[in-house]
Design a protein around this motif. Structure first.
Motif, PDB file in Angstrom:
ATOM      1  N   PRO A 144       5.975  19.127  -5.233  1.00 45.87           N
ATOM      2  CA  PRO A 144       7.351  18.814  -4.818  1.00 45.87           C
ATOM      3  C   PRO A 144       7.475  18.375  -3.370  1.00 45.87           C
ATOM      4  CG  PRO A 144       7.040  21.178  -4.892  1.00 45.87           C
ATOM      5  CD  PRO A 144       5.770  20.574  -5.421  1.00 45.87           C
ATOM      6  N   ASP A 145       6.397  18.485  -2.607  1.00 48.55           N
ATOM      7  CA  ASP A 145       6.487  18.204  -1.174  1.00 48.55           C
ATOM      8  C   ASP A 145       5.886  16.858  -0.764  1.00 48.55           C
ATOM      9  OD1 ASP A 145       7.653  20.748  -0.668  1.00 48.55           O
ATOM     10  OD2 ASP A 145       5.655  21.648  -0.793  1.00 48.55           O
ATOM     11  N   SER A 146       4.898  16.375  -1.522  1.00 43.09           N
ATOM     12  CA  SER A 146       4.195  15.164  -1.101  1.00 43.09           C
ATOM     13  C   SER A 146       3.909  14.271  -2.304  1.00 43.09           C
ATOM     14  CB  SER A 146       2.861  15.517  -0.430  1.00 43.09           C
ATOM     15  OG  SER A 146       3.049  16.404   0.646  1.00 43.09           O
ATOM     16  N   PRO A 147       3.772  12.954  -2.081  1.00 44.40           N
ATOM     17  CA  PRO A 147       3.333  12.077  -3.166  1.00 44.40           C
ATOM     18  C   PRO A 147       1.980  12.544  -3.709  1.00 44.40           C
ATOM     19  CG  PRO A 147       4.149  10.789  -1.310  1.00 44.40           C
ATOM     20  CD  PRO A 147       4.052  12.209  -0.837  1.00 44.40           C
ATOM     21  N   VAL A 148       1.734  12.267  -4.946  1.00 42.91           N
ATOM     22  CA  VAL A 148       0.488  12.681  -5.584  1.00 42.91           C
ATOM     23  C   VAL A 148      -0.649  11.781  -5.119  1.00 42.91           C
ATOM     24  CG1 VAL A 148      -0.711  12.996  -7.785  1.00 42.91           C
ATOM     25  CG2 VAL A 148       1.749  13.491  -7.611  1.00 42.91           C
ATOM     26  N   GLU A 149      -1.698  12.397  -4.583  1.00 35.00           N
ATOM     27  CA  GLU A 149      -2.876  11.645  -4.168  1.00 35.00           C
ATOM     28  C   GLU A 149      -3.715  11.291  -5.400  1.00 35.00           C
ATOM     29  OE1 GLU A 149      -3.883  10.464  -1.193  1.00 35.00           O
ATOM     30  OE2 GLU A 149      -1.902  11.091  -0.462  1.00 35.00           O
ATOM     31  N   PRO A 150      -4.191  10.065  -5.499  1.00 32.79           N
ATOM     32  CA  PRO A 150      -4.917   9.662  -6.699  1.00 32.79           C
ATOM     33  C   PRO A 150      -6.315  10.261  -6.782  1.00 32.79           C
ATOM     34  CG  PRO A 150      -4.943   7.878  -5.099  1.00 32.79           C
ATOM     35  CD  PRO A 150      -4.036   8.951  -4.540  1.00 32.79           C
ATOM     36  N   LEU A 151      -6.687  10.735  -7.953  1.00 30.28           N
ATOM     37  CA  LEU A 151      -8.062  11.153  -8.176  1.00 30.28           C
ATOM     38  C   LEU A 151      -8.987   9.949  -8.122  1.00 30.28           C
ATOM     39  CD1 LEU A 151     -10.173  13.332  -9.058  1.00 30.28           C
ATOM     40  CD2 LEU A 151      -9.646  12.671 -11.423  1.00 30.28           C
TER      41      LEU A 151
ATOM     42  N   ILE B 100      -3.806   7.826 -10.702  1.00 27.61           N
ATOM     43  CA  ILE B 100      -3.646   6.688  -9.783  1.00 27.61           C
ATOM     44  C   ILE B 100      -2.628   6.955  -8.671  1.00 27.61           C
ATOM     45  CG2 ILE B 100      -4.362   5.026 -11.531  1.00 27.61           C
ATOM     46  CD1 ILE B 100      -1.462   4.201 -11.861  1.00 27.61           C
ATOM     47  N   GLY B 101      -1.981   8.118  -8.683  1.00 28.31           N
ATOM     48  CA  GLY B 101      -1.124   8.501  -7.567  1.00 28.31           C
ATOM     49  C   GLY B 101       0.302   7.987  -7.671  1.00 28.31           C
ATOM     50  N   THR B 102       1.175   8.575  -6.856  1.00 26.58           N
ATOM     51  CA  THR B 102       2.587   8.195  -6.839  1.00 26.58           C
ATOM     52  C   THR B 102       3.043   7.872  -5.429  1.00 26.58           C
ATOM     53  OG1 THR B 102       3.379  10.471  -6.528  1.00 26.58           O
ATOM     54  CG2 THR B 102       3.019   9.740  -8.810  1.00 26.58           C
ATOM     55  N   THR B 103       4.205   7.240  -5.350  1.00 31.37           N
ATOM     56  CA  THR B 103       4.773   6.881  -4.045  1.00 31.37           C
ATOM     57  C   THR B 103       5.759   7.925  -3.538  1.00 31.37           C
ATOM     58  OG1 THR B 103       6.511   5.612  -5.156  1.00 31.37           O
ATOM     59  CG2 THR B 103       4.512   4.423  -4.497  1.00 31.37           C
TER      60      THR B 103
END
Length: 371
Positions: free
Chosen positions: A189-196, A178-181
């Motif tokens: 380590p560089d970008s928020p996690v994009e949600p699958l 579901i991704g992170t902010t």
């Protein structure tokens, strides 16, 4: 020492999907203690069965194997087993359910879509893996497939998934789903996690979400609360109690294993099913029919009609009552009517290294409709 707060429950979306179910609400308020609650649960469960069957059936129910792994025998079969094996084997499976809302919109729900890779970081399993030689790990752990891989094979775009649900959040890390902010050092380590699953909502009982913000020492080995700190809160739905999501699809609060435990209940072509991790085998609901060494005798000796999955004992009597609720709601298997249509989210599986733990009966898979 306290567990780092996962997130503020008040910040989560609280608009529950579907329709609230009141038939089973109020067990905790029944006067007279757990015995009185158990009688109340049986009576209400019978009423719920008739109501739920009348809601219809979903279009599709399908199961997909994720991983088979060792699990302590004394947890999975609690005090009942006589097996000398310290570990038995369980198979984690994902359920895919599809239905149409009254407005014609198609809905897709994934139940137990575990991220097996990140789940290994759960403190209990990480500690177990560190003490297990690699050759033994290879012999006892089998990965059958991944959530993205199964969906691709089934021809389902992750963007079509509306809901992600777990019976409880032990071992679960949902950041990739579901991704992170904010960036995550162990993932990106560089970008928020994009949600699958960009359009999916994680549905969880608010009691469990609240507990994760300040875990008790007995709970800590089974959770990864730090992985929830930066989740997209708009992708989490906190619910309170029982909800009818669609025709023949409901979530019922079944506290005990954890306070915020919930069970998936389905009405299929073979009748009503329930799925949770309150027990690891259908025969744990009818131990009088079990050939597993110890179960039948233990049940008779202690006058207990079910055998719990008790890796955590938050409220054992509540878990017992919840499992009886599931037992009362479901129909009997068409393959063998001695056994209920209780589909463990982690099902006991025979393994050559676990003597005395071969199940008497397994469901193995659940199929209804066509993808």
């Amino acid at each position: 020492m306290t567990t780092p707060a996962a997130f503020a429950v008040a910040s989560l979306e609280s608009a529950a999907p579907g329709t609230a179910i009141d038939t089973l609400r109020g067990a905790a308020d029944v006067p007279g203690g757990f015995g009185a609650r158990l009688r109340w649960v049986r009576e209400r469960a019978t009423a719920f069965r008739a109501e739920f069957a009348a809601t219809g059936t979903p279009d599709v129910v399908a199961t997909f194997d994720l991983v088979s792994l060792p699990y302590p025998t004394r947890f999975g079969l609690w005090r009942a087993p006589l097996s000398p094996a310290p570990f038995l084997s369980i198979t984690n499976r994902m359920l895919l359910i599809r239905w149409h809302d009254s407005d014609g919109r198609r809905r897709t729900l994934l139940f137990e879509p575990s991220d097996v890779t990140l789940g290994r970081n759960t403190p209990y399993f990480a500690s177990l893996a560190a003490k297990t030689p690699a050759v033994l790990r290879k012999a006892t752990v089998t990965e059958h497939g991944t959530v993205p891989g199964h969906l691709k094979a089934a021809g389902i775009d992750p963007a079509e998934v509306d809901y992600l649900v777990f019976d409880h959040l032990h071992t679960q890390d949902v950041r990739r789903w579901i991704g992170t902010t904010r960036p995550q050092p162990d993932i990106d380590p560089d970008s928020p996690v994009e949600p699958l699953f960009p359009n999916a909502k994680l549905i969880a009982q608010q009691h469990e979400l609240a507990a994760m913000a300040d875990l008790h020492p007995m709970q800590r080995p089974w959770y990864q609360p730090e992985t929830y700190r930066d989740l997209r809160t708009d992708a989490v739905l906190a619910i309170d109690g029982d909800v009818l999501l669609g025709p023949g699809v409901a979530l019922l609060a079944t506290p005990g294993h954890v306070l915020g435990n919930q069970s998936l209940v389905l009405n299929s072509g073979t009748g009503i099913w329930a799925s949770s991790e309150n027990a690891i085998a259908a025969e744990c609901l009818v131990p009088q029919h079990s050939r597993l060494p110890g179960l039948r005798g233990w049940s008779r000796r202690w006058q207990q009609e079910v055998v719990l999955n008790a890796n955590t004992i938050e409220t054992t009597a509540d878990q017992y009552n919840s499992l009886v609720l599931e037992k009362t709601i479901v129909d009997r298997s068409q393959a063998d009517p001695r056994f209920p249509q209780f589909f463990p989210s982690s099902e006991l599986t025979a393994h050559r290294l676990s003597p005395g733990t071969k199940p008497t009966f397994t469901h193995g898979a659940l199929r209804h409709g066509h993808l």
